[in-house]
Design a protein around this motif. Structure first.
Motif, PDB file in Angstrom:
ATOM      1  N   GLU A 164       0.829  -1.201   0.000  1.00 56.50           N
ATOM      2  CA  GLU A 164       0.000   0.000   0.000  1.00 56.50           C
ATOM      3  C   GLU A 164       0.864   1.250   0.000  1.00 56.50           C
ATOM      4  OE1 GLU A 164      -2.490  -0.176   3.420  1.00 56.50           O
ATOM      5  OE2 GLU A 164      -3.783  -1.764   2.639  1.00 56.50           O
ATOM      6  N   GLU A 165       0.366   2.271  -0.680  1.00 55.83           N
ATOM      7  CA  GLU A 165       1.003   3.586  -0.640  1.00 55.83           C
ATOM      8  C   GLU A 165       0.213   4.452   0.324  1.00 55.83           C
ATOM      9  OE1 GLU A 165       2.237   7.372  -3.513  1.00 55.83           O
ATOM     10  OE2 GLU A 165       1.354   5.549  -4.382  1.00 55.83           O
ATOM     11  N   GLY A 223       4.786   7.431   2.589  1.00 55.12           N
ATOM     12  CA  GLY A 223       5.537   6.186   2.575  1.00 55.12           C
ATOM     13  C   GLY A 223       4.769   5.012   1.999  1.00 55.12           C
ATOM     14  N   TYR A 224       5.372   3.828   2.134  1.00 55.65           N
ATOM     15  CA  TYR A 224       4.791   2.603   1.598  1.00 55.65           C
ATOM     16  C   TYR A 224       4.861   1.516   2.668  1.00 55.65           C
ATOM     17  CZ  TYR A 224       5.789   5.092  -2.749  1.00 55.65           C
ATOM     18  OH  TYR A 224       5.854   6.036  -3.737  1.00 55.65           O
ATOM     19  N   SER A 225       3.933   0.576   2.591  1.00 61.50           N
ATOM     20  CA  SER A 225       3.937  -0.523   3.550  1.00 61.50           C
ATOM     21  C   SER A 225       3.506  -1.807   2.855  1.00 61.50           C
ATOM     22  CB  SER A 225       2.991  -0.224   4.718  1.00 61.50           C
ATOM     23  OG  SER A 225       1.650  -0.120   4.261  1.00 61.50           O
ATOM     24  N   SER A 264       7.580  -1.085   6.484  1.00 55.93           N
ATOM     25  CA  SER A 264       7.243   0.228   5.937  1.00 55.93           C
ATOM     26  C   SER A 264       8.531   0.967   5.593  1.00 55.93           C
ATOM     27  CB  SER A 264       6.436   1.052   6.949  1.00 55.93           C
ATOM     28  OG  SER A 264       7.194   1.294   8.120  1.00 55.93           O
ATOM     29  N   GLU A 298       9.930   5.033   4.014  1.00 54.68           N
ATOM     30  CA  GLU A 298       9.540   6.399   3.695  1.00 54.68           C
ATOM     31  C   GLU A 298       9.631   6.633   2.196  1.00 54.68           C
ATOM     32  OE1 GLU A 298      11.582   9.365   5.907  1.00 54.68           O
ATOM     33  OE2 GLU A 298      11.116   8.478   7.859  1.00 54.68           O
ATOM     34  N   ALA A 299       8.777   7.498   1.686  1.00 50.26           N
ATOM     35  CA  ALA A 299       8.766   7.786   0.254  1.00 50.26           C
ATOM     36  C   ALA A 299       9.986   8.601  -0.169  1.00 50.26           C
ATOM     37  CB  ALA A 299       7.484   8.530  -0.120  1.00 50.26           C
ATOM     38  N   TYR A 339      14.115   5.818   0.952  1.00 47.79           N
ATOM     39  CA  TYR A 339      13.774   4.401   1.002  1.00 47.79           C
ATOM     40  C   TYR A 339      14.592   3.626   2.033  1.00 47.79           C
ATOM     41  CZ  TYR A 339      11.018   4.902  -3.278  1.00 47.79           C
ATOM     42  OH  TYR A 339      10.086   5.256  -4.215  1.00 47.79           O
ATOM     43  N   ALA A 345       8.027  -0.130  -4.549  1.00 49.94           N
ATOM     44  CA  ALA A 345       7.583   1.262  -4.657  1.00 49.94           C
ATOM     45  C   ALA A 345       8.115   1.899  -5.935  1.00 49.94           C
ATOM     46  CB  ALA A 345       8.050   2.054  -3.436  1.00 49.94           C
ATOM     47  N   GLY A 370       6.269   1.088  -9.023  1.00 52.54           N
ATOM     48  CA  GLY A 370       4.868   1.493  -9.037  1.00 52.54           C
ATOM     49  C   GLY A 370       3.915   0.456  -8.487  1.00 52.54           C
ATOM     50  N   GLY A 371       4.396  -0.382  -7.582  1.00 55.59           N
ATOM     51  CA  GLY A 371       3.539  -1.391  -6.973  1.00 55.59           C
ATOM     52  C   GLY A 371       3.459  -2.688  -7.746  1.00 55.59           C
TER      53      GLY A 371
END
Length: 213
Positions: free
Chosen positions: A5-6, A10-12, A24, A26-27, A30, A56, A59-60
């Motif tokens: 998930e975005e 950040g991302y997790s 997780s 940070e955007a 990284y 990330a 793009g996932g």
């Protein structure tokens, strides 16, 4: 990897290692994040955080089998030709994505080796991209622009290239551009952008020799 998930800043995801770990990153950085594994709990960048960072950057999307192939050395394709408009745009986008791994170093000494791994990952990704390019003035301009961007990061962007990873990559691309010039003399027009430039370690000089001649 599941539940990628975005979020805000950040991302997790849940990454399966010895067991499933919640991770997780940070955007903007990284190499900053958290993981439930032993290393993550001790504030050390781990492979699980790297996996989320790579997801990330893509793009996932999961890495394709082609993306998983390690390319660590630049080679000239030897094929003459130009990229289509869409191919050119995709190539520039891929180069920008690869350069995200080549960033300034501001962290503590304990993550220095992880940082160097990030530089290697970036150079490997860029190596794969540039090695597949056809030879033409168009692609030579793309490569020169990439080299100038990398040089700016080395000179003014805070990149710590103590082990010469980025510098070595630059030298390989310069050698490839020399091959370009021999295969298609029109490629030397791309070297005009280097006139008046003073780079970190003078990598532009062998290319400007083609312009003089």
């Amino acid at each position: 990897m599941t539940k990628f998930e975005e979020g805000i800043g950040g991302y997790s995801a849940v990454v399966v290692g010895t067991k499933p770990y919640r991770v997780s990153v940070e955007a903007r950085r990284y190499d900053y994040g958290h993981c439930e594994c032993y290393l993550g709990q001790n504030d050390t960048l781990c492979k699980h955080m790297v996996a989320v960072a790579i997801r990330a950057v893509t793009g996932g999307k999961p890495l394709s089998e082609e993306d998983k192939k390690l390319v660590s050395q630049v080679t000239c394709s030897g094929k003459l030709g130009e990229l289509s408009k869409s191919e050119l745009a995709a190539t520039k986008k891929a180069i920008t994505a690869g350069m995200r791994y080549i960033k300034s170093y501001e962290g503590p000494s304990r993550i220095w080796f992880s940082y160097q791994s990030s530089l290697s990952e970036g150079c490997n990704r860029l190596s794969k991209i540039v090695s597949e390019l056809p030879v033409s003035e168009q692609t030579a301009k793309v490569l020169v622009d990439m080299l100038l961007r990398l040089d700016d990061r080395l000179c003014r962007g805070g990149v710590d290239d103590s082990d010469g990873t980025v510098g070595g990559f630059i030298e390989e691309v310069v050698s490839m551009l020399q091959e370009y010039a021999k295969l298609d003399p029109a490629c030397t027009k791309a070297f005009d952008a280097l006139n008046g430039k003073e780079t970190c370690f003078g990598w532009e000089e062998p290319l400007l020799e083609f312009v003089k001649n």
